[in-house]
Design an enzyme around this catalytic site. Structure first.
Site, PDB file in Angstrom:
ATOM      1  N   GLU A 114       0.990   3.888   1.799  1.00  0.00           N
ATOM      2  CA  GLU A 114       1.470   4.310   3.110  1.00  0.00           C
ATOM      3  C   GLU A 114       2.654   3.460   3.578  1.00  0.00           C
ATOM      4  O   GLU A 114       3.655   3.982   4.070  1.00  0.00           O
ATOM      5  CB  GLU A 114       0.358   4.220   4.169  1.00  0.00           C
ATOM      6  CG  GLU A 114      -0.856   5.061   3.890  1.00  0.00           C
ATOM      7  CD  GLU A 114      -1.959   4.276   3.180  1.00  0.00           C
ATOM      8  OE1 GLU A 114      -1.687   3.622   2.148  1.00  0.00           O
ATOM      9  OE2 GLU A 114      -3.104   4.328   3.661  1.00  0.00           O
ATOM     10  N   CYS A 148      -6.236   1.944   5.744  1.00  0.00           N
ATOM     11  CA  CYS A 148      -6.836   0.705   6.252  1.00  0.00           C
ATOM     12  C   CYS A 148      -6.212   0.398   7.622  1.00  0.00           C
ATOM     13  O   CYS A 148      -5.299   1.086   8.082  1.00  0.00           O
ATOM     14  CB  CYS A 148      -6.577  -0.441   5.270  1.00  0.00           C
ATOM     15  SG  CYS A 148      -4.842  -0.956   5.177  1.00  0.00           S
ATOM     16  N   HIS A 159       0.856  -1.181   0.000  1.00  0.00           N
ATOM     17  CA  HIS A 159       0.000   0.000   0.000  1.00  0.00           C
ATOM     18  C   HIS A 159       0.898   1.238   0.000  1.00  0.00           C
ATOM     19  O   HIS A 159       2.028   1.194   0.500  1.00  0.00           O
ATOM     20  CB  HIS A 159      -0.891   0.026   1.236  1.00  0.00           C
ATOM     21  CG  HIS A 159      -1.958  -1.020   1.234  1.00  0.00           C
ATOM     22  ND1 HIS A 159      -3.046  -0.953   2.067  1.00  0.00           N
ATOM     23  CD2 HIS A 159      -2.109  -2.159   0.506  1.00  0.00           C
ATOM     24  CE1 HIS A 159      -3.828  -2.003   1.857  1.00  0.00           C
ATOM     25  NE2 HIS A 159      -3.269  -2.744   0.910  1.00  0.00           N
ATOM     26  N   CYS A 171      -2.397  -0.198   7.489  1.00  0.00           N
ATOM     27  CA  CYS A 171      -1.631   1.031   7.336  1.00  0.00           C
ATOM     28  C   CYS A 171      -1.711   1.896   8.590  1.00  0.00           C
ATOM     29  O   CYS A 171      -0.725   2.538   8.971  1.00  0.00           O
ATOM     30  CB  CYS A 171      -2.103   1.792   6.109  1.00  0.00           C
ATOM     31  SG  CYS A 171      -1.677   0.927   4.578  1.00  0.00           S
TER      32      CYS A 171
END
Length: 142
Positions: free
Chosen positions: A48, A76, A46, A79
């Site tokens: 992040e 999410c 992801h 993260c």
């Protein structure tokens, strides 16, 4: 947030879900990333997480205490956990994610008693542009 939006746009152009992230420390961009889960064949890639990895390597520390993170979509739970462990000072995010968000939606990770560090959270920064990128990306795939 403009740089995060550009990273999201680049990710979308590469066929990834258009989410972008920038980490800033001392008024300097430390890291920039877009989603790469498909390219890297990595469900943890992801934006992040990738930006946190880059910033930690660049600064030579797993603690990013004086850094702020800008991301185009509400993080999410995975993260949010990484943001907490990295000790990010402030989190700015664009669009809310009622289905998968873990900050103000879903599990609300930073409000959990097991969360060791919660950043200051600023939602809805660049929300209109962030949401538009996501809508257009998924509309083109339907």
């Amino acid at each position: 947030m403009d740089l995060a939006l550009k990273a999201a746009e680049n990710a979308g152009n590469a066929g990834e879900v258009p989410i972008g992230c920038v980490i800033v420390g001392n008024n300097e961009v430390i890291a920039t990333a877009g989603n790469r889960t498909l390219r890297d064949r990595d469900p943890t890639a992801h934006a992040e997480v990738l930006a946190i990895r880059e910033a930690a390597a660049r600064l030579g520390s797993e603690r990013l205490v004086d850094c702020d993170l800008y991301v185009t979509l509400e993080p999410c739970t995975m993260c949010a956990g990484a943001i907490s462990f990295a000790r990010i000072r402030r989190l700015y995010y664009g669009a809310a994610d009622p289905k998968g968000g873990g900050v103000d939606s879903g599990v609300r990770f930073f409000a959990s008693p097991t969360c060791h560090h919660a950043p200051e959270v600023y939602p809805s920064v660049g929300e209109t542009q962030s949401a538009a990128l996501l809508r257009e990306f998924f509309r083109a795939r339907r």
